[in-house]
Design an enzyme around this catalytic site. Sequence first.
Site: not given
Length: 221
Positions: A115-117, A120
């Site tokens: 999710g963070c990738t 970003a």
Amino acid sequence: MASMSFSATKHTLIPSLLQYSQTPKILFSRNLSIVSRSSKSNFYGLKLLHLPSLTTPSSSSSSSSTKSSIFAKVDKGSVPPPFTLKDQDGKDVSLSQFKGKPVVLYFYPADESPGCTKQACSFRDSYEKFKKAGAEVVGISGDDPESHKAFAKKYGLPYTLLSDEGDKVRKEWGIPGDLFGALPGRETYVLDKNGVVQLIYNNQFQPEKHIDETLKLLQSL
């Protein structure tokens, strides 16, 4: 109001809690009423109050504990606490450096998580739109500068990543955890050129929505 029994098993605990409070948002972080109306999936970002504060609701000490559990320290219209953190190159970056232009600060759980990738890279893909709006983009997590540097290089991230090791800033800003505290919260703030918070957006499971909501606000400033 019906009395609440704490002899209930974990399978009946949540219904008992809901019976204890006729207003669900009393049980959860205030973000429910501020920023989480746009998606049903935000239910998973709500934070349950600590049980000790429910055992003696009439006591003054319990009231103080409840307030600290419910209310975030940074609200829309407020000026958040200052900070100085290391970026991906090991340089000190202070919040005050961004005064005079809008800044988008997004707190995320960890480098390299799916999710963070995705989040970003979504900020990366829309970076020119943020620049056109005159805004800086800054990502913040508890990862160290070396992790941030590798993360930024791998995905070509053109903006600043700050290392909040020990989650000091996250705690000072009062960012709630997700999945009942099991995950660091995914929360985005937009500060105007005077350093005043104009948007707080929390959505753990639709990270790309942070970009959409942020751009909408910036384009209206």
